[in-house]
Write a protein that holds these residues in place. Structure first.
Motif, PDB file in Angstrom:
ATOM      1  N   ARG A 327       0.965  -0.732   0.162  1.00 14.96           N
ATOM      2  CA  ARG A 327       0.303   0.071  -0.372  1.00 14.96           C
ATOM      3  C   ARG A 327       0.596   0.984   0.771  1.00 14.96           C
ATOM      4  N   ASP A 334      -6.646   6.904   7.224  1.00 11.92           N
ATOM      5  CA  ASP A 334      -6.191   4.924   7.462  1.00 11.92           C
ATOM      6  C   ASP A 334      -7.909   4.668   8.707  1.00 11.92           C
ATOM      7  N   PRO A 335      -7.915   3.555   7.694  1.00 15.34           N
ATOM      8  CA  PRO A 335      -7.432   2.545   6.747  1.00 15.34           C
ATOM      9  C   PRO A 335      -8.470   3.200   4.963  1.00 15.34           C
ATOM     10  N   ARG A 354     -11.417  -2.315  -0.599  1.00 18.23           N
ATOM     11  CA  ARG A 354     -11.214  -3.641  -0.355  1.00 18.23           C
ATOM     12  C   ARG A 354      -9.749  -3.564  -0.581  1.00 18.23           C
ATOM     13  N   ARG A 357      -6.991  -2.720   1.696  1.00 16.11           N
ATOM     14  CA  ARG A 357      -7.505  -3.558   2.713  1.00 16.11           C
ATOM     15  C   ARG A 357      -7.185  -4.832   3.060  1.00 16.11           C
ATOM     16  N   ALA A 358      -7.193  -5.152   1.829  1.00 15.76           N
ATOM     17  CA  ALA A 358      -6.398  -6.492   2.096  1.00 15.76           C
ATOM     18  C   ALA A 358      -5.356  -6.340   1.923  1.00 15.76           C
ATOM     19  N   SER A 360      -3.036  -4.179   2.836  1.00 14.34           N
ATOM     20  CA  SER A 360      -2.043  -3.847   3.803  1.00 14.34           C
ATOM     21  C   SER A 360      -2.106  -5.580   4.790  1.00 14.34           C
ATOM     22  N   GLU A 361      -3.175  -6.366   5.349  1.00 15.20           N
ATOM     23  CA  GLU A 361      -3.254  -7.071   5.800  1.00 15.20           C
ATOM     24  C   GLU A 361      -3.071  -8.877   5.106  1.00 15.20           C
ATOM     25  N   GLN A 362      -2.607  -8.686   4.149  1.00 13.88           N
ATOM     26  CA  GLN A 362      -1.920  -9.528   3.417  1.00 13.88           C
ATOM     27  C   GLN A 362      -1.033  -9.115   2.132  1.00 13.88           C
ATOM     28  N   THR A 365       0.553 -12.051  -0.180  1.00 11.18           N
ATOM     29  CA  THR A 365      -0.235 -12.193  -1.187  1.00 11.18           C
ATOM     30  C   THR A 365      -0.175 -12.184  -2.219  1.00 11.18           C
TER      31      THR A 365
END
Length: 389
Positions: A327, A334-335, A354, A357-358, A360-362, A365
């Motif tokens: 990101r 944020d977020p 979405r 966010r994805a 940032s979290e993964q 991946t």
């Protein structure tokens, strides 16, 4: 310790000037610097230049060559966690402010190492190589800017990048005339010159072009005495046209890697219809030359240089789906970001939010598993996602 090695002919007078007027005159504050500037975030710069973040770019070695009162060094520390940062300047007075600024901001805790020394950028043998060199508003204050550029070029890592900011002729027309007038008046470069300079711009007739230009363009920026002095009283200054800029770059054997304010150099900012179509048909350098002629308010050039020619990553559909990404670190909110990398308002679809966010979290991946290809491409084109190469 003061530098005793090689220096530019203008170094003594310029150093004394900045001891009197430590620049930039940004106020000191406790805590991190406000907002961000993506040009001082190495990951953002890499993505802008290469089209993505190359492998092995973690923990960069960064030189802030001519750091002044430490505004740039502060951002370089906070925007590049884990980096090795080295800030130098010829002015002991400016460095004293820089040390206090970075101490109060907690900058040292953000990086692997931080040094701040009184050094000339012409005397850095044994230092480097550096992955990123920032030198904003420095070389144009040397008596021999070409020697300064060659010195910085020698400090670059083979895949390193150099960020420069140099004055442009056209947008400083009024400033140059004001400088010349104050020199004719023998105002000097100290407190007397500051008093007379402010008096001059306040008392010229209402419709005078120089006074009007100052009021409309520079008055807010020059509220601090140090900023006013830097603009109108500086004892050593060079500015460039676009042609002379590229000739200057060639003296050090460096490669132009792009403007760091590319939106300024887009003909679509000024033209439309048939005129824009004609402009778009020109080679890139001629498009920039056209913009230079059409916008006499361009007061500076800001750009990246590299030691070798660069090729942007040609992101195919399959390559993007397989890539991982970061990101954009320089987003506000944020977020859910509400301001982009240039602090401009941005709007995102629900799918775009979405996906951000994805990522940032993964972060490990592949993008193809996180979102729609069209959404991925849009966020990368807008520099909101930075793919890893």
């Amino acid at each position: 310790m003061a530098d005793s090695g090689p220096s530019d002919a203008a170094t003594p007078v310029v150093s004394a000037f900045y001891d009197r007027f430590p620049f930039p005159g940004d106020p000191l504050q406790d805590g991190p610097p406000p907002g961000y500037n993506w040009r001082w975030c190495h990951r953002s710069v890499l993505a802008a230049v290469h089209g993505g973040i190359p492998a092995g770019s973690e923990a960069p070695r960064i030189l802030d060559a001519g750091c002044g009162t430490g505004v740039s060094t502060d951002y370089l520390c906070h925007l590049n966690p884990g980096a090795q940062v080295f800030g130098i300047d010829i002015s002991d007075g400016a460095l004293a402010v820089a040390r206090e600024r970075l101490q109060r901001s907690g900058a040292e805790a953000q990086v692997a190492s931080l040094r701040q020394e009184q050094r000339s950028l012409l005397d850095l043998s044994g230092e480097g190589p550096f992955d990123y060199i920032n030198s904003v508003g420095v070389l144009h204050h040397l008596d021999q800017p070409e020697a300064g550029l060659r010195s910085l070029a020698a400090l670059l890592a083979p895949d390193g990048l150099l960020h420069l900011f140099l004055y442009a002729d056209a947008g400083r027309w009024e400033i140059h005339r004001t400088q010349a007038a104050l020199e004719l008046l023998k105002a000097g470069t100290g407190a007397e010159g500051l008093r007379l300079g402010r008096q001059l711009l306040e008392t010229l007739p209402e419709g005078n072009r120089l006074a009007r230009h100052h009021r409309e363009r520079w008055a807010v920026d020059c509220a601090a005495d140090a900023n006013f002095a830097d603009m109108y009283l500086h004892p050593q200054e060079t500015s460039y046209s676009l042609d002379r800029l590229f000739a200057f770059i060639e003296t050090a054997g460096l490669q132009f890697a792009g403007f760091s304010n590319p939106e300024v150099w887009d003909p679509a900012r000024l033209l439309q219809g048939e005129l824009l179509e004609r402009a778009r048909s020109l080679p890139q350098r001629q498009q920039w030359a056209l913009v230079e002629q059409l916008d006499p308010d361009i007061s500076h050039f800001e750009f990246f240089l590299s030691a070798a020619p660069l090729n942007r990553m040609p992101w195919t559909h399959d390559a993007l789906r397989a890539a991982t990404a970061l990101r954009q670190p320089c987003l506000w909110g944020d977020p859910d970001p509400i301001l982009g990398r240039n602090l401009e308002p941005i709007q995102l679809s629900e799918a775009g939010l979405r996906l951000l966010r994805a990522v940032s979290e993964q972060p490990e991946t592949p993008l193809g598993q996180l979102g729609d290809p069209a959404v991925i491409r849009d966020l990368i084109d807008r520099q909101l996602l930075l793919p890893r190469i």
